[in-house]
Design a protein around this motif. Sequence first.
Motif, PDB file in Angstrom:
ATOM      1  N   CYS A 100     -20.481  14.881  29.091  1.00 27.14           N
ATOM      2  CA  CYS A 100     -20.317  15.380  30.460  1.00 27.14           C
ATOM      3  C   CYS A 100     -21.676  15.806  31.029  1.00 27.14           C
ATOM      4  CB  CYS A 100     -19.351  16.567  30.442  1.00 27.14           C
ATOM      5  SG  CYS A 100     -18.947  17.186  32.087  1.00 27.14           S
ATOM      6  N   ASP A 102     -22.165  18.395  32.664  1.00 28.35           N
ATOM      7  CA  ASP A 102     -22.198  19.863  32.673  1.00 28.35           C
ATOM      8  C   ASP A 102     -23.529  20.380  32.102  1.00 28.35           C
ATOM      9  OD1 ASP A 102     -21.753  22.661  31.819  1.00 28.35           O
ATOM     10  OD2 ASP A 102     -19.673  22.280  32.411  1.00 28.35           O
ATOM     11  N   GLY A 125     -17.207  14.621  33.346  1.00 27.46           N
ATOM     12  CA  GLY A 125     -15.934  14.291  32.697  1.00 27.46           C
ATOM     13  C   GLY A 125     -16.036  13.275  31.573  1.00 27.46           C
ATOM     14  N   HIS A 153     -15.973  18.627  26.244  1.00 25.72           N
ATOM     15  CA  HIS A 153     -16.196  20.062  26.030  1.00 25.72           C
ATOM     16  C   HIS A 153     -15.060  20.872  26.646  1.00 25.72           C
ATOM     17  CE1 HIS A 153     -17.554  21.220  30.198  1.00 25.72           C
ATOM     18  NE2 HIS A 153     -17.737  19.922  30.255  1.00 25.72           N
ATOM     19  N   CYS A 156     -13.946  22.195  31.015  1.00 26.54           N
ATOM     20  CA  CYS A 156     -14.585  21.108  31.773  1.00 26.54           C
ATOM     21  C   CYS A 156     -14.097  21.122  33.229  1.00 26.54           C
ATOM     22  CB  CYS A 156     -14.272  19.762  31.118  1.00 26.54           C
ATOM     23  SG  CYS A 156     -15.041  18.372  31.988  1.00 26.54           S
ATOM     24  N   GLY A 157     -15.048  21.225  34.151  1.00 26.86           N
ATOM     25  CA  GLY A 157     -14.709  21.305  35.574  1.00 26.86           C
ATOM     26  C   GLY A 157     -14.050  20.039  36.095  1.00 26.86           C
TER      27      GLY A 157
HETATM   28 ZN   LIG Z   1     -17.347  18.722  31.877  1.00 22.71          ZN
END
Ligand SMILES: [Zn+2]
Length: 245
Positions: A100, A102, A125, A153, A156-157
């Motif tokens: 991801c 992130d 994602g 992870h 995760c947004g």
């Molecule tokens: Zn994520």
Amino acid sequence: MNKTSIKLTSASLITALSISMFPGCTNTKPDKTPKDSPSQTAAEIYKRPEIIDSGMAIQLLKEGNKRFVSNKTLSDDTTAEKRKSLVSNGQHPFAIVLTCSDSRVPPETLFDQGLGDLFVIRDAGNVVDPVELGSIEYGAEHLGSPLIVVLGHDKCGAVKATVEGGEAEGNIKEIVEKIKPSLEKVKHSCTDENQLCEACENENIKNSVAQIENDPIIKKLENEKKVRVIGAKYHLDTGLVSFEI
Ligand SMILES: [Zn+2]
């Protein structure tokens, strides 16, 4: 030497060799920690094997994550010497990591690896489309990496946005559409949103692994035992990576 075997030039050989020779023995800490001896380079403290396969690649990642979690990172495998050697000798990353975007999930940091060690593909994602697959094919077929890791992870947004539903703006909806099949698969087995997010994160990792394994080039390499694809999950709070998701 087949494509599961590649040359390595940096960090962590003692560990891999010990595990390879003594399965089950994972207590392979070096005598000196890098933090105790800043004048030594990572290559001086840890020597690596000349040859590596997917099993050894997994061990290197596990040991690197252990160093990261215990705050004993080598992290000096980014020297000018290493940089120059990668120019003259080319890159031979021992693992491909799809993860991801992130900012809390940088693979080189959480696996404590240096320049030239990991071939990294990132998107929000850790979803798969033809561009990601092309990069993975390149890393496996042309660079000879024996291991492909899909690293998701927690918290995760991208997964949370999918679980919460609603209209995603712009091209974010392309990401949400990629995660929706995983949500559909798990949504009836969860009782609250946290549980649903966790299950969807895990399913999304499995879905990306399945899509990579379905790629004709990767499938062929996997059948020939030249590459292995696995899922893993990073935990933001503890810093730990769980393998074999
Ligand atoms: Zn994520």
